[in-house]
Design an enzyme around this catalytic site. Sequence first.
Site, short mmCIF file in Angstrom:
data_model
loop_
_atom_site.label_atom_id
_atom_site.label_comp_id
_atom_site.label_asym_id
_atom_site.label_seq_id
_atom_site.Cartn_x
_atom_site.Cartn_y
_atom_site.Cartn_z
N ARG A 199 0.84 -1.51 -0.01
CA ARG A 199 0.00 0.13 -0.33
C ARG A 199 0.40 0.98 0.06
O ARG A 199 0.53 2.95 0.50
CB ARG A 199 -1.04 -0.08 1.23
CG ARG A 199 -1.81 -0.95 1.41
CD ARG A 199 -3.06 -0.83 -0.06
NE ARG A 199 -3.77 -2.14 0.59
CZ ARG A 199 -3.02 -3.39 -0.15
NH1 ARG A 199 -2.04 -3.50 -0.91
NH2 ARG A 199 -4.44 -4.45 0.39
N SER A 259 -10.24 -0.05 4.94
CA SER A 259 -8.97 -1.03 6.43
C SER A 259 -8.59 0.55 7.77
O SER A 259 -7.72 1.02 6.22
CB SER A 259 -7.59 -2.07 6.24
OG SER A 259 -8.49 -2.93 5.42
N GLU A 318 -3.74 3.48 8.23
CA GLU A 318 -3.57 3.15 6.33
C GLU A 318 -4.31 4.11 5.71
O GLU A 318 -3.88 4.32 5.09
CB GLU A 318 -3.96 1.45 6.38
CG GLU A 318 -3.94 1.09 4.31
CD GLU A 318 -4.07 0.07 4.04
OE1 GLU A 318 -4.18 -1.09 5.22
OE2 GLU A 318 -5.08 0.25 3.05
#
Length: 358
Positions: free
Chosen positions: A158, A251, A354
């Site tokens: 990510r 998330s 995140e």
Amino acid sequence: MITKHAHFDLSTRNTFRMRVRCALFVEVSAEEDLLSLDWDALPQPVLVMGGGSNLLFTKDFPGTVLHVGICHSERSEESWTLGAGVVFDDFCAWAASEGLWGPENLSLIPGECGASAVQNIGAYGVEAKDILTDIRAYDRVEGRFVHIDPATCGYGYRTSRFKTEWKGRYIITAVTYRVSCTPQPKLDYGGVRKALEDSGKVLPSASLRDPVRANASGSTLPLSPKDIRDAIIGIRNQKLPAVEEMGSAGSFFCNPVISREHFRRIVETARKDNGPDYEVPHYEVGDQVKVPAAWMIDQCGFKGARSGGAQVYPKQPLVIVNASGNASPQEVIGLEQQIIQTIERKYGITLHPEVEHV
Ligand SMILES: Cc1cc2nc3c(=O)[nH]c(=O)nc-3n(C[C@H](O)[C@H](O)[C@H](O)COP(=O)(O)OP(=O)(O)OC[C@H]3O[C@@H](n4cnc5c(N)ncnc54)[C@H](O)[C@@H]3O)c2cc1C
């Protein structure tokens, strides 16, 4: 075309549905618009935004939010070039409907194609970097358009250079993804194979290399990218809140990676809590161990926990949702901080979000 709106309400432009405003919202619909923008006259800072599905606006944004609404789509035999503003899942749907392999495992990830290359989006064993072949961007430092080789983007879990040392420099205008007529099903992650077996699309006895589905007459047909897309949409819909129904940014925390010694201590703690045979979920990452943040959040009793209108999503504790529809940024941050502090105390791990805080 360039459109501008002062004191713009961003609540429908971020999937968390935070009720915040920016000083100026600018949308461009063609590359040339980026050349004709008077950058120095824009309220600063400038934030480039896609679908706003990985952002938590913590307060009104004092500068300019720029949306790249460039939405072309050109397909060649082995690749597909998409304007930054194309909805990424539209690309997944188009590819699947044409029987082309490549993005099917990334189905239903919210957001736009431009951000997919920033975020290195990933799901069910596939990441954007696996199929990304070219990125076109406006370089704000050089004042010109460039092509960026994905191999130079420092892609990781990510993350990419766009989020670190290149932050603010490149405005992505188009991305090119590899697509292929050659079957390349990836089923062995997150219950995809089981979902396909349960729906009769893959025979349980089928070889791992050549999965087949049964047709009505009992003979077999090759598995299609659409079969995988449909299975993944089914799995995701069971686990994750649909952004149209409940605000979230997916998330909220990254899964931490820790040393084996640290993991051994976590197993001891977990066995005190859950019994001597308890198995802590984990994945080996080289000589380290990745522990699901969702597991820790659940073990600390946060599943379903609320802070005002914000809530830890009961079906997937890694997600914080805007349950009331009008949760404030402070309520989301309050829940985030409670989770971080509790997990630090119990497991000695600091969770990192995140979701990008703006
Ligand atoms: C319900 C839900 C489920 C999700 N599931 C997943 C998942 O399975 N896997 C996954 O990886 N992510 C997932 N996400 C996170 C999110 O969808 C991705 O991070 C997505 O790529 C964000 O796209 P966006 O267009 O909304 O980008 P934004 O959130 O608007 O922006 C993200 C970042 O990209 C930058 N950016 C955006 N467009 C450009 C551009 N044109 N040029 C330069 N920089 C740009 C922004 O400045 C920001 O830093 C999920 C989110 C939600 C809400």
